[in-house]
Design a protein around this motif. Structure first.
Motif, PDB file in Angstrom:
ATOM      1  N   LYS A   1       0.833  -1.209   0.000  1.00 27.78           N
ATOM      2  CA  LYS A   1       0.000   0.000   0.000  1.00 27.78           C
ATOM      3  C   LYS A   1       0.871   1.265   0.000  1.00 27.78           C
ATOM      4  CE  LYS A   1      -4.386  -1.083   2.220  1.00 27.78           C
ATOM      5  NZ  LYS A   1      -5.127  -0.922   3.491  1.00 27.78           N
TER       6      LYS A   1
ATOM      7  N   PRO B   1      -3.231   8.730  -2.555  1.00 27.86           N
ATOM      8  CA  PRO B   1      -3.779   8.023  -1.392  1.00 27.86           C
ATOM      9  C   PRO B   1      -4.885   7.032  -1.744  1.00 27.86           C
ATOM     10  CG  PRO B   1      -4.249  10.399  -1.281  1.00 27.86           C
ATOM     11  CD  PRO B   1      -3.450  10.176  -2.505  1.00 27.86           C
ATOM     12  N   LEU B   2      -4.890   5.908  -1.043  1.00 31.34           N
ATOM     13  CA  LEU B   2      -5.977   4.938  -1.124  1.00 31.34           C
ATOM     14  C   LEU B   2      -7.050   5.272  -0.104  1.00 31.34           C
ATOM     15  CD1 LEU B   2      -4.238   1.460  -1.436  1.00 31.34           C
ATOM     16  CD2 LEU B   2      -5.995   2.373  -2.967  1.00 31.34           C
ATOM     17  N   SER B   3      -6.659   5.962   0.960  1.00 29.96           N
ATOM     18  CA  SER B   3      -7.651   6.353   1.970  1.00 29.96           C
ATOM     19  C   SER B   3      -7.315   7.752   2.470  1.00 29.96           C
ATOM     20  CB  SER B   3      -7.693   5.338   3.109  1.00 29.96           C
ATOM     21  OG  SER B   3      -6.417   5.206   3.674  1.00 29.96           O
ATOM     22  N   ASN B   4      -8.329   8.387   3.079  1.00 27.94           N
ATOM     23  CA  ASN B   4      -8.187   9.805   3.434  1.00 27.94           C
ATOM     24  C   ASN B   4      -8.438  10.026   4.914  1.00 27.94           C
ATOM     25  OD1 ASN B   4     -10.873   9.194   3.312  1.00 27.94           O
ATOM     26  ND2 ASN B   4     -11.484  11.052   2.261  1.00 27.94           N
ATOM     27  N   PHE B   5      -8.910  11.196   5.296  1.00 29.54           N
ATOM     28  CA  PHE B   5      -9.226  11.535   6.684  1.00 29.54           C
ATOM     29  C   PHE B   5      -8.024  11.274   7.604  1.00 29.54           C
ATOM     30  CE2 PHE B   5     -14.105  10.688   6.147  1.00 29.54           C
ATOM     31  CZ  PHE B   5     -14.197  11.839   5.374  1.00 29.54           C
TER      32      PHE B   5
ATOM     33  N   THR C   1      -5.339   9.248   7.075  1.00 33.16           N
ATOM     34  CA  THR C   1      -4.710   7.928   7.093  1.00 33.16           C
ATOM     35  C   THR C   1      -3.565   7.807   6.096  1.00 33.16           C
ATOM     36  OG1 THR C   1      -6.331   7.114   5.495  1.00 33.16           O
ATOM     37  CG2 THR C   1      -6.843   6.787   7.823  1.00 33.16           C
TER      38      THR C   1
ATOM     39  N   ALA D   1      -4.258  15.023  -3.910  1.00 34.85           N
ATOM     40  CA  ALA D   1      -4.202  13.828  -4.763  1.00 34.85           C
ATOM     41  C   ALA D   1      -5.384  12.886  -4.561  1.00 34.85           C
ATOM     42  CB  ALA D   1      -2.891  13.087  -4.520  1.00 34.85           C
ATOM     43  N   TRP D   2      -6.161  13.129  -3.527  1.00 37.10           N
ATOM     44  CA  TRP D   2      -7.348  12.278  -3.280  1.00 37.10           C
ATOM     45  C   TRP D   2      -8.266  12.272  -4.501  1.00 37.10           C
ATOM     46  CZ3 TRP D   2      -8.871   8.378  -0.716  1.00 37.10           C
ATOM     47  CH2 TRP D   2     -10.228   8.124  -0.442  1.00 37.10           C
ATOM     48  N   LEU D   3      -8.247  13.401  -5.254  1.00 40.52           N
ATOM     49  CA  LEU D   3      -9.180  13.527  -6.382  1.00 40.52           C
ATOM     50  C   LEU D   3      -8.667  12.881  -7.666  1.00 40.52           C
ATOM     51  CD1 LEU D   3     -10.385  17.236  -5.890  1.00 40.52           C
ATOM     52  CD2 LEU D   3     -11.310  15.116  -4.934  1.00 40.52           C
ATOM     53  N   ASN D   4      -7.471  12.325  -7.640  1.00 36.22           N
ATOM     54  CA  ASN D   4      -6.929  11.700  -8.861  1.00 36.22           C
ATOM     55  C   ASN D   4      -7.882  10.639  -9.409  1.00 36.22           C
ATOM     56  OD1 ASN D   4      -4.687  13.214  -8.311  1.00 36.22           O
ATOM     57  ND2 ASN D   4      -3.307  11.492  -7.887  1.00 36.22           N
TER      58      ASN D   4
ATOM     59  N   PRO E   1      -8.433   7.195 -11.655  1.00 28.29           N
ATOM     60  CA  PRO E   1      -9.851   6.860 -11.706  1.00 28.29           C
ATOM     61  C   PRO E   1     -10.418   6.535 -10.324  1.00 28.29           C
ATOM     62  CG  PRO E   1      -8.543   4.917 -12.197  1.00 28.29           C
ATOM     63  CD  PRO E   1      -7.569   6.026 -11.898  1.00 28.29           C
ATOM     64  N   TRP E   2     -11.726   6.704 -10.175  1.00 25.85           N
ATOM     65  CA  TRP E   2     -12.426   6.229  -8.990  1.00 25.85           C
ATOM     66  C   TRP E   2     -12.748   4.748  -9.196  1.00 25.85           C
ATOM     67  CZ3 TRP E   2     -13.271   8.914  -4.406  1.00 25.85           C
ATOM     68  CH2 TRP E   2     -12.736  10.207  -4.412  1.00 25.85           C
ATOM     69  N   PRO E   3     -13.008   4.022  -8.106  1.00 24.93           N
ATOM     70  CA  PRO E   3     -13.092   2.553  -8.216  1.00 24.93           C
ATOM     71  C   PRO E   3     -14.120   2.047  -9.230  1.00 24.93           C
ATOM     72  CG  PRO E   3     -12.932   3.197  -5.918  1.00 24.93           C
ATOM     73  CD  PRO E   3     -13.090   4.470  -6.705  1.00 24.93           C
TER      74      PRO E   3
ATOM     75  N   MET F   1     -16.458   5.385  13.557  1.00 28.25           N
ATOM     76  CA  MET F   1     -15.799   6.021  12.404  1.00 28.25           C
ATOM     77  C   MET F   1     -15.531   5.000  11.319  1.00 28.25           C
ATOM     78  SD  MET F   1     -14.576   8.845  11.250  1.00 28.25           S
ATOM     79  CE  MET F   1     -13.515   9.412   9.945  1.00 28.25           C
TER      80      MET F   1
ATOM     81  N   ILE G   1     -13.456   4.529   7.483  1.00 30.97           N
ATOM     82  CA  ILE G   1     -12.515   5.085   6.513  1.00 30.97           C
ATOM     83  C   ILE G   1     -12.774   4.431   5.160  1.00 30.97           C
ATOM     84  CG2 ILE G   1     -10.069   5.368   5.929  1.00 30.97           C
ATOM     85  CD1 ILE G   1     -10.748   6.851   8.457  1.00 30.97           C
ATOM     86  N   TYR G   2     -12.901   5.245   4.122  1.00 35.42           N
ATOM     87  CA  TYR G   2     -13.122   4.721   2.773  1.00 35.42           C
ATOM     88  C   TYR G   2     -11.800   4.303   2.148  1.00 35.42           C
ATOM     89  CZ  TYR G   2     -14.574   4.441  -2.092  1.00 35.42           C
ATOM     90  OH  TYR G   2     -14.820   4.003  -3.370  1.00 35.42           O
ATOM     91  N   GLU G   3     -11.812   3.180   1.456  1.00 36.26           N
ATOM     92  CA  GLU G   3     -10.639   2.790   0.683  1.00 36.26           C
ATOM     93  C   GLU G   3     -10.984   2.870  -0.793  1.00 36.26           C
ATOM     94  OE1 GLU G   3      -8.460  -1.043   1.043  1.00 36.26           O
ATOM     95  OE2 GLU G   3      -7.498  -0.022   2.715  1.00 36.26           O
ATOM     96  N   LYS G   4     -10.144   3.626  -1.521  1.00 38.44           N
ATOM     97  CA  LYS G   4     -10.473   3.988  -2.912  1.00 38.44           C
ATOM     98  C   LYS G   4     -10.105   2.863  -3.872  1.00 38.44           C
ATOM     99  CE  LYS G   4      -9.586   8.039  -5.840  1.00 38.44           C
ATOM    100  NZ  LYS G   4      -8.654   9.181  -5.903  1.00 38.44           N
ATOM    101  N   LYS G   5     -10.739   1.730  -3.678  1.00 38.24           N
ATOM    102  CA  LYS G   5     -10.547   0.595  -4.584  1.00 38.24           C
ATOM    103  C   LYS G   5     -11.659  -0.413  -4.326  1.00 38.24           C
ATOM    104  CE  LYS G   5      -8.252  -2.904  -2.161  1.00 38.24           C
ATOM    105  NZ  LYS G   5      -8.982  -2.718  -0.907  1.00 38.24           N
ATOM    106  N   LEU G   6     -11.923  -1.275  -5.328  1.00 35.48           N
ATOM    107  CA  LEU G   6     -12.934  -2.309  -5.126  1.00 35.48           C
ATOM    108  C   LEU G   6     -12.307  -3.512  -4.441  1.00 35.48           C
ATOM    109  CD1 LEU G   6     -14.698  -2.241  -8.618  1.00 35.48           C
ATOM    110  CD2 LEU G   6     -15.418  -1.079  -6.522  1.00 35.48           C
TER     111      LEU G   6
ATOM    112  N   GLU H   1     -20.731  -1.509  -2.885  1.00 29.63           N
ATOM    113  CA  GLU H   1     -19.991  -0.718  -3.880  1.00 29.63           C
ATOM    114  C   GLU H   1     -19.723  -1.542  -5.156  1.00 29.63           C
ATOM    115  OE1 GLU H   1     -15.843   0.225  -3.002  1.00 29.63           O
ATOM    116  OE2 GLU H   1     -16.131   2.194  -3.898  1.00 29.63           O
TER     117      GLU H   1
ATOM    118  N   THR I   1     -21.140  -0.637  -8.836  1.00 24.19           N
ATOM    119  CA  THR I   1     -20.196  -0.507  -9.949  1.00 24.19           C
ATOM    120  C   THR I   1     -20.648  -1.340 -11.151  1.00 24.19           C
ATOM    121  OG1 THR I   1     -18.342  -0.042  -8.474  1.00 24.19           O
ATOM    122  CG2 THR I   1     -17.789  -0.954 -10.631  1.00 24.19           C
TER     123      THR I   1
END
Ligand SMILES: [Fe+2]
Lengths: 85, 190
Positions: free
Chosen positions: A51, A60-64, A66, A74-77, A79-81, B1, B3-8, B70, B74
């Motif tokens: 990771k 980043p893969l996660s935000n807030f 982490t 870069a969070w907005l890069n 593609p989204w999943p 709380m 946390i989102y992970e930006k991947k499937l 999700e 998708t």
């Protein structure tokens, strides 16, 4: 090709995370299985390393709070999943 | 709380649009045995679990179900995305398109919008876990009916992954139910 590299790293993350999820659910019912805890910790260490590499290269893969961000945010890069992950 | 992970959790790359299939798969998004119902059910039931194993397992499976929510969203998105208006009309996906365009909306395949009436939270851990076992089996059969209607490997592979997760969840809930039963019994006599 960077797109393939990104996909390859994501697949590696998915495989390691899948092992962690499976062991996690098992350990919820078997909190004294020391062998399974060792496996869980070992997969988790490998997962954290992959990771880190992914996030340094692709954002980043996660935000807030982490993961650190490059500039601009870069969070907005893409593609989204859901966009052909 | 959370946390989102930006991947499937499992990759989804559907190359050929299929609007009709989208309006069937949507049932696992917002239908009676879908992933939203599953997540909401476990995350709501966890508060009254009497042993740590129960609090942990319901939190963790409830969280994994959100990842499945999700994945299903998708699949619907990708199946609708490249379809022309003509294809949508010819496929029979017109009723869904009329209400939601190419958007993703929590509804059953039969058109019933999502409702919390699909789930129960009874304040009784034995009753709740028995519901959860049935819920996992019903989700498994829904994936099997969907698999019978799918012919694209890009659709079949994620559906098979999701089906398999229901089998694992069922297994884990069964083990937990025995532990909770033992705990409740021990409370009765001591
Ligand atoms: Fe499940």
């Amino acid at each position: 090709m960077t797109v393939n590299d990104r996909a390859r790293l994501l697949d590696e993350i998915r495989i390691l995370e899948f092992m962690a999820v499976e062991l996690n659910l098992y350990l919820d019912n078997n909190p004294n299985d020391h062998k399974a805890i060792r496996d869980y910790n070992s997969f988790t260490k490998q997962l954290m390393a992959v990771k880190d590499e992914y996030q340094r290269r692709y954002g980043p893969l996660s935000n807030f709070g982490t993961a650190l961000s490059q500039s601009p945010w870069a969070w907005l890069n893409d593609p989204w999943p859901w966009e052909l992950d | 709380m959370w946390i989102y992970e930006k991947k499937l959790q499992f990759p989804i790359r559907i190359k050929n649009p299929n609007p009709k299939m989208a309006t069937l798969i949507i049932s696992q998004y917002g239908g009676p045995d879908g992933e939203l119902a599953a997540s909401l059910r476990y995350l709501s039931q966890r508060y009254i679990m009497p042993i740590p194993e129960g609090k942990g397992l319901l939190t963790d499976i409830g969280t994994e179900e959100l990842a499945h929510f999700e994945m299903v969203g998708t699949m619907v998105y990708q199946l609708m995305k490249g379809a022309s208006d003509e294809e949508i009309k010819a496929s029979g996906a017109g009723p869904y398109f009329t209400d939601h365009g190419r958007g993703v909306y929590p509804t059953s395949a039969a058109g019933n919008p999502f409702t919390a009436a699909y789930i129960q939270s009874k304040g009784d851990p034995i009753a709740d876990l028995n519901e959860d076992l049935a819920a996992e089996q019903k989700a498994r059969s829904t994936y099997e009916w969907l698999l019978r209607m799918a012919d694209d490997p890009d659709v079949i592979e994620p559906l098979k992954f999701l089906r398999q997760r229901e089998v694992v969840h069922y297994q884990r809930f069964g083990e937990l139910l025995m532990k909770v039963q033992d705990y409740v019994e021990s409370k009765k006599y001591f």
